[in-house]
Design a protein around this motif. Structure first.
Motif, PDB file in Angstrom:
ATOM      1  N   VAL A  13       0.927  -1.239   0.031  1.00 48.49           N
ATOM      2  CA  VAL A  13       0.124  -0.185  -0.113  1.00 48.49           C
ATOM      3  C   VAL A  13       0.809   1.306  -0.111  1.00 48.49           C
ATOM      4  O   VAL A  13       0.771   2.280  -0.831  1.00 48.49           O
ATOM      5  CB  VAL A  13      -1.043  -0.064   1.188  1.00 48.49           C
ATOM      6  CG1 VAL A  13      -1.419   1.416   1.276  1.00 48.49           C
ATOM      7  CG2 VAL A  13      -2.024  -0.994   0.904  1.00 48.49           C
ATOM      8  N   GLY A  14       1.884   1.308   0.713  1.00 48.09           N
ATOM      9  CA  GLY A  14       2.697   2.258   0.895  1.00 48.09           C
ATOM     10  C   GLY A  14       3.432   2.637  -0.395  1.00 48.09           C
ATOM     11  O   GLY A  14       3.789   3.819  -0.937  1.00 48.09           O
ATOM     12  N   LEU A  15       3.925   1.616  -1.206  1.00 46.92           N
ATOM     13  CA  LEU A  15       4.617   1.730  -2.375  1.00 46.92           C
ATOM     14  C   LEU A  15       3.620   2.277  -3.544  1.00 46.92           C
ATOM     15  O   LEU A  15       3.872   3.271  -4.422  1.00 46.92           O
ATOM     16  CB  LEU A  15       5.196   0.310  -2.852  1.00 46.92           C
ATOM     17  CG  LEU A  15       6.579   0.048  -1.912  1.00 46.92           C
ATOM     18  CD1 LEU A  15       6.594  -1.635  -2.424  1.00 46.92           C
ATOM     19  CD2 LEU A  15       7.605   0.981  -2.130  1.00 46.92           C
ATOM     20  N   LEU A  16       2.401   1.658  -3.427  1.00 48.30           N
ATOM     21  CA  LEU A  16       1.626   2.473  -4.335  1.00 48.30           C
ATOM     22  C   LEU A  16       1.155   3.842  -4.145  1.00 48.30           C
ATOM     23  O   LEU A  16       0.773   4.553  -4.928  1.00 48.30           O
ATOM     24  CB  LEU A  16      -0.234   1.533  -3.971  1.00 48.30           C
ATOM     25  CG  LEU A  16       0.017  -0.015  -4.405  1.00 48.30           C
ATOM     26  CD1 LEU A  16      -1.064  -0.766  -4.266  1.00 48.30           C
ATOM     27  CD2 LEU A  16       0.152   0.182  -6.168  1.00 48.30           C
ATOM     28  N   PHE A  17       1.150   4.038  -2.878  1.00 47.15           N
ATOM     29  CA  PHE A  17       1.053   5.662  -2.312  1.00 47.15           C
ATOM     30  C   PHE A  17       1.982   6.570  -3.251  1.00 47.15           C
ATOM     31  O   PHE A  17       1.758   7.472  -4.059  1.00 47.15           O
ATOM     32  CB  PHE A  17       0.996   5.768  -0.855  1.00 47.15           C
ATOM     33  CG  PHE A  17      -0.286   5.378  -0.237  1.00 47.15           C
ATOM     34  CD1 PHE A  17      -1.617   5.786  -0.704  1.00 47.15           C
ATOM     35  CD2 PHE A  17      -0.231   4.945   1.025  1.00 47.15           C
ATOM     36  CE1 PHE A  17      -2.634   5.311  -0.134  1.00 47.15           C
ATOM     37  CE2 PHE A  17      -1.276   4.657   1.708  1.00 47.15           C
ATOM     38  CZ  PHE A  17      -2.723   4.618   1.215  1.00 47.15           C
ATOM     39  N   ILE A  18       3.164   5.685  -3.032  1.00 43.47           N
ATOM     40  CA  ILE A  18       4.588   6.643  -3.728  1.00 43.47           C
ATOM     41  C   ILE A  18       4.205   6.798  -4.922  1.00 43.47           C
ATOM     42  O   ILE A  18       4.729   7.758  -5.786  1.00 43.47           O
ATOM     43  CB  ILE A  18       5.669   6.074  -2.922  1.00 43.47           C
ATOM     44  CG1 ILE A  18       5.931   6.275  -1.493  1.00 43.47           C
ATOM     45  CG2 ILE A  18       7.022   6.627  -3.815  1.00 43.47           C
ATOM     46  CD1 ILE A  18       7.068   5.383  -0.908  1.00 43.47           C
ATOM     47  N   LEU A  19       3.836   5.429  -5.526  1.00 46.19           N
ATOM     48  CA  LEU A  19       3.883   5.234  -7.249  1.00 46.19           C
ATOM     49  C   LEU A  19       2.912   6.339  -7.672  1.00 46.19           C
ATOM     50  O   LEU A  19       3.116   7.160  -8.562  1.00 46.19           O
ATOM     51  CB  LEU A  19       3.525   3.881  -7.322  1.00 46.19           C
ATOM     52  CG  LEU A  19       3.340   3.575  -8.814  1.00 46.19           C
ATOM     53  CD1 LEU A  19       4.568   3.958  -9.836  1.00 46.19           C
ATOM     54  CD2 LEU A  19       2.897   2.200  -9.372  1.00 46.19           C
ATOM     55  N   ALA A  20       1.738   6.491  -6.808  1.00 45.45           N
ATOM     56  CA  ALA A  20       0.650   7.205  -7.591  1.00 45.45           C
ATOM     57  C   ALA A  20       1.050   8.898  -7.097  1.00 45.45           C
ATOM     58  O   ALA A  20       0.922   9.736  -8.128  1.00 45.45           O
ATOM     59  CB  ALA A  20      -0.734   7.074  -6.483  1.00 45.45           C
ATOM     60  N   ALA A  21       1.697   9.108  -6.319  1.00 44.49           N
ATOM     61  CA  ALA A  21       2.172  10.363  -6.060  1.00 44.49           C
ATOM     62  C   ALA A  21       3.268  10.984  -6.947  1.00 44.49           C
ATOM     63  O   ALA A  21       3.315  11.944  -7.706  1.00 44.49           O
ATOM     64  CB  ALA A  21       2.942  10.673  -4.659  1.00 44.49           C
ATOM     65  N   ALA A  22       4.120   9.876  -7.433  1.00 45.49           N
ATOM     66  CA  ALA A  22       5.011  10.005  -8.601  1.00 45.49           C
ATOM     67  C   ALA A  22       4.303  10.150 -10.003  1.00 45.49           C
ATOM     68  O   ALA A  22       4.548  11.219 -10.805  1.00 45.49           O
ATOM     69  CB  ALA A  22       6.008   8.773  -8.800  1.00 45.49           C
ATOM     70  N   LEU A  23       3.067   9.555 -10.104  1.00 39.72           N
ATOM     71  CA  LEU A  23       2.269   9.598 -11.469  1.00 39.72           C
ATOM     72  C   LEU A  23       1.860  11.123 -11.458  1.00 39.72           C
ATOM     73  O   LEU A  23       2.052  11.771 -12.757  1.00 39.72           O
ATOM     74  CB  LEU A  23       1.258   8.631 -11.477  1.00 39.72           C
ATOM     75  CG  LEU A  23       1.525   7.174 -11.752  1.00 39.72           C
ATOM     76  CD1 LEU A  23       0.314   6.389 -11.607  1.00 39.72           C
ATOM     77  CD2 LEU A  23       2.010   7.083 -13.396  1.00 39.72           C
ATOM     78  N   PHE A  24       1.397  11.589 -10.546  1.00 39.36           N
ATOM     79  CA  PHE A  24       0.931  12.702 -10.569  1.00 39.36           C
ATOM     80  C   PHE A  24       1.969  13.820 -10.626  1.00 39.36           C
ATOM     81  O   PHE A  24       1.801  14.894 -11.360  1.00 39.36           O
ATOM     82  CB  PHE A  24       0.113  13.354  -9.020  1.00 39.36           C
ATOM     83  CG  PHE A  24      -1.380  12.761  -9.229  1.00 39.36           C
ATOM     84  CD1 PHE A  24      -2.141  13.621  -9.455  1.00 39.36           C
ATOM     85  CD2 PHE A  24      -1.718  11.605  -8.529  1.00 39.36           C
ATOM     86  CE1 PHE A  24      -3.579  13.444  -9.298  1.00 39.36           C
ATOM     87  CE2 PHE A  24      -2.899  11.144  -8.688  1.00 39.36           C
ATOM     88  CZ  PHE A  24      -4.184  12.370  -9.207  1.00 39.36           C
TER      89      PHE A  24
END
Length: 575
Positions: free
Chosen positions: A197-208
């Motif tokens: 979940v934490g990695l997905l949060f970071i990945l989504a932040a990077a996408l944005f």
């Protein structure tokens, strides 16, 4: 005049709706986490409900802090940062919470888990404050509701599969595990879950952050003054803290420690006379302590209701400085949203404990996942159906979809649980309750007042049936509470901000703060359950539905006095 619609920024929109999924996934998963933690950490029902307290209180604290900082600066902080940057900050903050959760699980500390969830939800608060207006910004304003509803549909899908994934992470299997075995389970899968979940949060932040398709979304509109409202909210927060602290401290009191010792002594004896004496002694000590705790928690409810009523009375006499709170529909709507979120969360969060009763199936914590998935899936059924009105379909097409979409959503819930290995045959006949909801949609005719009255009555009747019956009938009734709640957010929101003009943004912020209800009402029901039993504790959601129905009538009357027609507005189906 050019009537051509502004083109929707679909790459940005698809990136945005990822965060809608996160909100639903984690929030619904808490309903599985609660009974698990109760057994794993040997908690009472109130203590287990602190998961909701930590999670939903964070929404309130986050929104309140943003409002206070915006008031001091004279500009909306989120608008000043830009919606894109605000969502990135929110995602990174949630990733920090996931890290705190991993550490807490590693050291086996319940309070650490609560802190981790609090930080995750603080990030969600910032994301939610930015995401809804951002969705509107990503295309023509006239089709903004459809984009918000799309996000809501994805959010609801998250609430359906969240219990399944988190249940597997907690129990390590979809097979039945007895509650006595839970205390010995390794929590390594929870660590893997929150790493993911934490990695997905970071990945989504990077996408944005790196996406050139996602606009900055900066809004430099000045903030409307509301110092009196700000002061009232700060006072309310302090009073709430004063109400909860004595309850928390009571678990370390001499009486509480004595009860722990007696319980340990009771567990270690087999003599019938000794058992009877110990049980009587425990009852004599615990009853007054539980009543004292309940009094403080009821005081917290009185604080919220009292502060909002006081704000309404003062603002009606001298509106200057109260901002959006000078409008009665907004203040009463804040209370309605507080109660609605509290009821929605409390029904689902206490369901696991209810299903452990012999008359409700005597289920183990590992067996409740399909019911929790169906409850939160009921939200998806209603919100998918409610989203139909936002699209430009013909009247006949809408009517057909109003039947087909709920049935497809129900089939999806049954399907994902079946694929996960659960026997769903005992929930097939819940389709009859979905049919009742479809009828309610046709009767409500997309009008917010009618919607609240009809769906509020559905919720009220379902709680009554649940309270006065047991077994499958009662389970279906309580699950129907989810179908009733599913469509209420948009109707309450729309009626509350109707006619408040330049205060719409501020009013929306006040309403988002009232997600606080999800942190206050479930623990109160939990403590009520400790005193009068989990089944009888569902009197609290029943009373909540009564106020929601009352709000519909009151809002219509106040708006009528302001010459506003409530029959010509539609509501967003999501939150």
């Amino acid at each position: 005049m050019n009537d051509k619609l502004k083109e929707t920024n679909y790459p940005a929109l698809y990136t945005l709706i990822v965060v809608f999924f996160f909100w639903g996934f984690i929030a619904a998963g808490n309903s599985i986490f609660i009974p698990f933690c109760k057994n794993y950490f040997h908690l009472d029902q109130f203590q287990s409900q602190l998961i909701d307290f930590a999670f939903y209180t964070a929404y309130y604290i986050g929104a309140l802090l943003l409002f206070i900082f915006s008031t001091f600066s004279g500009k909306d902080i989120v608008g000043k940062w830009g919606y894109k940057k605000s969502i990135v900050y929110g995602l990174l903050f949630s990733a920090l919470g996931a890290g705190a959760m991993i550490i807490a699980v590693e050291v086996n500390l319940y309070i650490g888990m609560l802190i981790g969830l609090f930080i995750v939800a603080l990030g969600f608060s910032l994301q939610q404050t930015a995401a809804n207006p951002f969705a509107v910004l990503l295309g023509d304003p006239r089709t903004g509701a459809s984009r918000v509803n799309l996000g809501g549909a994805v959010n609801s899908f998250g609430t359906t599969i969240g219990p399944l994934v988190i249940g597997f992470a907690l129990f390590g299997t979809f097979e039945t595990i007895s509650d006595t075995e839970i205390a010995n389970l390794p929590l390594n899968k929870v660590i893997y879950l929150y790493i993911g979940v934490g990695l997905l949060f970071i990945l989504a932040a990077a996408l944005f952050h790196f996406s050139k398709k996602v606009p900055a979304g900066i809004n430099n509109e000045p903030m409307e003054s509301a110092n009196k409202a700000k002061n009232m909210l700060i006072i309310m927060t302090i009073l709430l803290l004063l109400m909860f602290v004595p309850v928390f401290l009571s678990y370390k009191s001499d009486t509480a420690l004595q009860l722990e010792a007696l319980s340990a002594q009771l567990a270690g004896t087999t003599d019938a006379n000794t058992i009877a004496q110990l049980q009587n002694h425990i009852t004599d000590l615990s009853h007054p302590l539980e009543l004292q705790r309940m009094a403080w928690l009821f005081g917290a409810l009185v604080v919220v209701v009292g502060c909002l009523i006081l704000a309404y009375n003062k603002a009606s006499k001298k509106p200057q400085g109260w901002g959006a709170m000078k409008y009665p529909q907004l203040v009463l709507g804040m209370l309605a949203l507080f109660i609605y979120v509290g009821v929605e969360v409390a029904i689902g969060s206490n369901l696991g404990e209810l299903l452990k009763l012999e008359e409700f199936g005597n289920l183990q914590s590992s067996e409740i996942t399909p019911y929790i998935s169906m409850y939160w899936g009921g939200m998806m059924i209603g919100r998918w159906a409610g989203a139909i009105s936002a699209f430009e379909f013909s009247r006949s097409t809408k009517q057909i979809l109003l039947v087909i979409v709920p049935l497809l959503a129900f089939a999806l819930i049954i399907g994902v649980n079946t694929v996960a290995g659960f026997d769903m045959s005992h929930l097939y006949f819940f389709l009859a309750c979905v049919a009742v909801q479809i009828i309610a949609f046709f009767l409500s005719k997309e009008k917010p007042v009618r919607t609240l009255i009809i769906f509020g009555t559905l919720g009220l009747l379902s709680m009554l049936i649940g309270l006065f019956s047991v077994g499958t009938t009662a389970i279906y009734a309580f699950l129907t509470g989810g179908l009733a709640c599913s469509i209420m957010w948009g109707s309450i929101f729309s009626l509350s901000i109707l006619g408040i003009g330049k205060y719409t943004e501020q009013g929306s912020a006040f309403l988002v703060m009232m997600i606080l209800g999800g942190g206050i009402i479930p623990p109160i029901q939990g403590k009520l359950a400790d005193i009068i039993g989990i089944h009888n504790s569902y009197i609290l959601p029943l009373l909540g539905f009564v106020y929601i129905i009352l709000f519909a009538f009151l809002a219509r009357n106040f708006l009528k006095k302001q010459n506003i027609d409530t029959d010509n507005i539609q509501a967003s189906a999501s939150h």
